[in-house]
Scaffold this motif. Structure first.
Motif, PDB file in Angstrom:
ATOM      1  N   ARG A  42       4.880  -3.375   9.628  1.00  0.00           N
ATOM      2  CA  ARG A  42       4.518  -3.253   8.158  1.00  0.00           C
ATOM      3  C   ARG A  42       4.323  -1.869   7.638  1.00  0.00           C
ATOM      4  O   ARG A  42       4.379  -1.696   6.573  1.00  0.00           O
ATOM      5  CB  ARG A  42       2.895  -3.776   8.236  1.00  0.00           C
ATOM      6  N   PHE A  43       4.459  -0.757   8.666  1.00  0.00           N
ATOM      7  CA  PHE A  43       4.580   0.543   8.146  1.00  0.00           C
ATOM      8  C   PHE A  43       5.935   0.933   7.816  1.00  0.00           C
ATOM      9  O   PHE A  43       7.142   0.512   8.518  1.00  0.00           O
ATOM     10  CB  PHE A  43       3.990   1.374   9.142  1.00  0.00           C
ATOM     11  N   ARG A  44       6.352   1.263   6.555  1.00  0.00           N
ATOM     12  CA  ARG A  44       7.501   1.787   6.237  1.00  0.00           C
ATOM     13  C   ARG A  44       7.452   3.528   5.879  1.00  0.00           C
ATOM     14  O   ARG A  44       6.193   3.836   5.598  1.00  0.00           O
ATOM     15  CB  ARG A  44       8.150   1.364   5.107  1.00  0.00           C
ATOM     16  N   VAL A  45       8.084   4.126   6.484  1.00  0.00           N
ATOM     17  CA  VAL A  45       8.129   5.914   6.292  1.00  0.00           C
ATOM     18  C   VAL A  45       9.525   6.295   5.381  1.00  0.00           C
ATOM     19  O   VAL A  45      10.463   5.916   5.436  1.00  0.00           O
ATOM     20  CB  VAL A  45       8.146   6.384   7.462  1.00  0.00           C
TER      21      VAL A  45
ATOM     22  N   LEU B 212       0.987  -1.085  -0.121  1.00  0.00           N
ATOM     23  CA  LEU B 212      -0.043   0.040  -0.121  1.00  0.00           C
ATOM     24  C   LEU B 212       0.980   1.218   0.023  1.00  0.00           C
ATOM     25  O   LEU B 212       1.736   1.176   0.812  1.00  0.00           O
ATOM     26  CB  LEU B 212      -1.037  -0.179   1.228  1.00  0.00           C
ATOM     27  N   VAL B 213       0.741   2.147  -0.809  1.00  0.00           N
ATOM     28  CA  VAL B 213       1.439   3.433  -0.850  1.00  0.00           C
ATOM     29  C   VAL B 213       0.510   4.646  -0.467  1.00  0.00           C
ATOM     30  O   VAL B 213      -0.685   4.724  -1.087  1.00  0.00           O
ATOM     31  CB  VAL B 213       1.896   3.569  -2.354  1.00  0.00           C
TER      32      VAL B 213
ATOM     33  N   CYS C   8       4.548   4.658   3.673  1.00  0.00           N
ATOM     34  CA  CYS C   8       4.140   6.015   4.006  1.00  0.00           C
ATOM     35  C   CYS C   8       5.079   7.202   3.697  1.00  0.00           C
ATOM     36  O   CYS C   8       6.363   6.969   3.907  1.00  0.00           O
ATOM     37  CB  CYS C   8       3.764   6.184   5.318  1.00  0.00           C
ATOM     38  N   VAL C   9       4.678   8.157   2.697  1.00  0.00           N
ATOM     39  CA  VAL C   9       5.569   9.088   2.176  1.00  0.00           C
ATOM     40  C   VAL C   9       5.066  10.519   2.793  1.00  0.00           C
ATOM     41  O   VAL C   9       4.069  11.010   2.643  1.00  0.00           O
ATOM     42  CB  VAL C   9       5.489   9.189   0.674  1.00  0.00           C
TER      43      VAL C   9
ATOM     44  N   ALA D  51       7.740   8.315  -5.594  1.00  0.00           N
ATOM     45  CA  ALA D  51       8.772   7.860  -4.599  1.00  0.00           C
ATOM     46  C   ALA D  51       8.147   6.542  -3.973  1.00  0.00           C
ATOM     47  O   ALA D  51       8.888   5.356  -3.829  1.00  0.00           O
ATOM     48  CB  ALA D  51       8.994   8.720  -3.409  1.00  0.00           C
ATOM     49  N   GLY D  52       6.722   6.511  -3.534  1.00  0.00           N
ATOM     50  CA  GLY D  52       6.347   5.369  -2.631  1.00  0.00           C
ATOM     51  C   GLY D  52       6.230   4.082  -3.732  1.00  0.00           C
ATOM     52  O   GLY D  52       6.678   3.012  -3.234  1.00  0.00           O
ATOM     53  N   ILE D  53       5.852   4.198  -4.868  1.00  0.00           N
ATOM     54  CA  ILE D  53       5.544   3.317  -5.812  1.00  0.00           C
ATOM     55  C   ILE D  53       7.146   2.591  -6.265  1.00  0.00           C
ATOM     56  O   ILE D  53       7.336   1.460  -6.437  1.00  0.00           O
ATOM     57  CB  ILE D  53       5.160   3.928  -7.265  1.00  0.00           C
ATOM     58  N   ASP D  54       8.059   3.628  -6.366  1.00  0.00           N
ATOM     59  CA  ASP D  54       9.403   3.052  -6.872  1.00  0.00           C
ATOM     60  C   ASP D  54       9.826   2.318  -5.455  1.00  0.00           C
ATOM     61  O   ASP D  54      10.611   1.120  -5.647  1.00  0.00           O
ATOM     62  CB  ASP D  54      10.319   4.265  -6.858  1.00  0.00           C
ATOM     63  N   ALA D  55       9.756   2.702  -4.221  1.00  0.00           N
ATOM     64  CA  ALA D  55       9.882   1.888  -2.991  1.00  0.00           C
ATOM     65  C   ALA D  55       9.325   0.726  -2.959  1.00  0.00           C
ATOM     66  O   ALA D  55       9.998  -0.130  -1.936  1.00  0.00           O
ATOM     67  CB  ALA D  55      10.009   3.049  -1.840  1.00  0.00           C
TER      68      ALA D  55
END
Length: 228
Positions: A71-74, A15-16, A49-50, A89-93
Motif C-alpha cells: 500500500r506504500f508508494r515512495v 493518502l499523500v 510517501c514523498v 508531486a504526491g497529489i499528481d501521483a
C-alpha cells in the motif's frame, strides 16, 4: 451530487504524505495510520510517501516499509524542494478517487479520516479539517499565522479558511482541477481555496508532534504570499 449508495462500492483512496528528515516518525505514523485506514469500510488505500531530499535515514526506512506493505508508494526528490513541491508531486501521483494530504507528525488526527470519507460519500467534494485549538503551536507561529490569514483575506478575493491546513479530503474532480493549474511556484493553501467545489468542514483539536520538530514557520507563509 454523489449518491449515498456509493458506499456499496469499493473506493480506491489515496493518502499523500510529505517527509523531510522524519526517520523517527515513520514507524509511529504507520502504526497509527494503518488501523484507521483499515477501519474505513469498502475501501482500498494507497499511501504516497514523498521524500523531500531528506538527509537522515527517512528514504531508506520508507523504501523498507514499501517492501513489506504494497500500500506504500515512495517518491524520491533529488534534493530538498520544500513541502509545497512535495505535496504537488504526491497529489499528481495519487491514483485514488479521493486524495487526503496529511503530515507524518500525527498532529492531524488520523481518526478524522473515517468521518472525512463518510462526508465525501454523502456528497462533499472537499472536506476541510479545521483546528479549533492551536495551543500545541508555539506563540510565534500562532501569531504570524494569524497575521497572515487576516491580512491575506482582507486583500484577496479568494479567502483562505483560517486554522485549516493541508489536511483535507479532495474528490478526484478537485484533484484534476488542481493538476490543470499552470502555476510553477505553488502556495497550496491558496490553490486549494481558489478551485472551490462543494465543501464541508470538520473541527478537531491538534495534538503535539509525535517525533521531530516542525520545518515550517509562520514566516514561510509570507514568502509564499510574496511570490503567489
Amino acid at each position: 451530487m454523489k449518491s449515498p449508495f456509493i458506499t456499496l462500492m469499493t473506493n480506491t483512496l489515496s493518502l499523500v504524505v510529505p517527509f523531510y528528515n522524519e526517520a523517527a516518525a515513520i514507524q509511529p505514523f504507520a502504526d497509527a495510520i494503518l488501523p484507521v485506514l483499515e477501519a474505513v469500510p469498502d475501501s482500498r488505500w494507497e499511501i504516497v510517501c514523498v521524500d523531500d531530499g531528506s538527509k537522515d535515514s527517512t528514504l531508506l526506512k520508507l523504501v523498507a516499509l514499501a517492501q513489506t506493505d504494497i500500500r506504500f508508494r515512495v517518491l524520491e526528490f533529488s534534493r530538498n524542494f520544500g513541502k509545497e513541491a512535495a505535496l504537488t508531486a504526491g497529489i499528481d501521483a495519487a491514483k485514488g478517487e479521493a486524495v487526503i494530504p496529511i503530515d507524518a507528525d500525527l498532529q492531524d488526527p488520523p481518526e478524522l479520516i473515517v468521518d472525512m470519507v463518510h462526508a465525501w460519500r454523502m456528497g462533499a467534494e472537499v472536506v476541510l479539517a479545521r483546528r479549533v485549538n492551536r495551543s500545541s503551536d508555539g506563540i510565534l507561529k500562532r501569531r504570524t499565522a494569524s497575521w497572515f490569514y487576516s491580512l491575506h483575506n482582507k486583500l484577496s478575493k479568494t479567502k483562505i479558511p483560517e486554522n485549516v491546513g493541508d489536511f483535507r479530503l479532495m474528490d478526484r474532480t478537485v484533484v484534476d482541477a488542481l493538476k490543470a493549474l499552470p502555476e510553477r511556484q505553488r502556495f497550496m493553501k491558496g490553490l486549494f481555496a481558489w478551485v472551490g467545489f462543494r465543501t464541508i468542514t470538520l473541527d478537531y483539536t491538534r495534538a503535539p508532534r509525535s517525533a521531530g520538530e516542525t520545518k515550517f514557520s509562520g514566516f514561510s507563509l509570507w514568502n509564499f504570499a510574496l511570490v503567489s
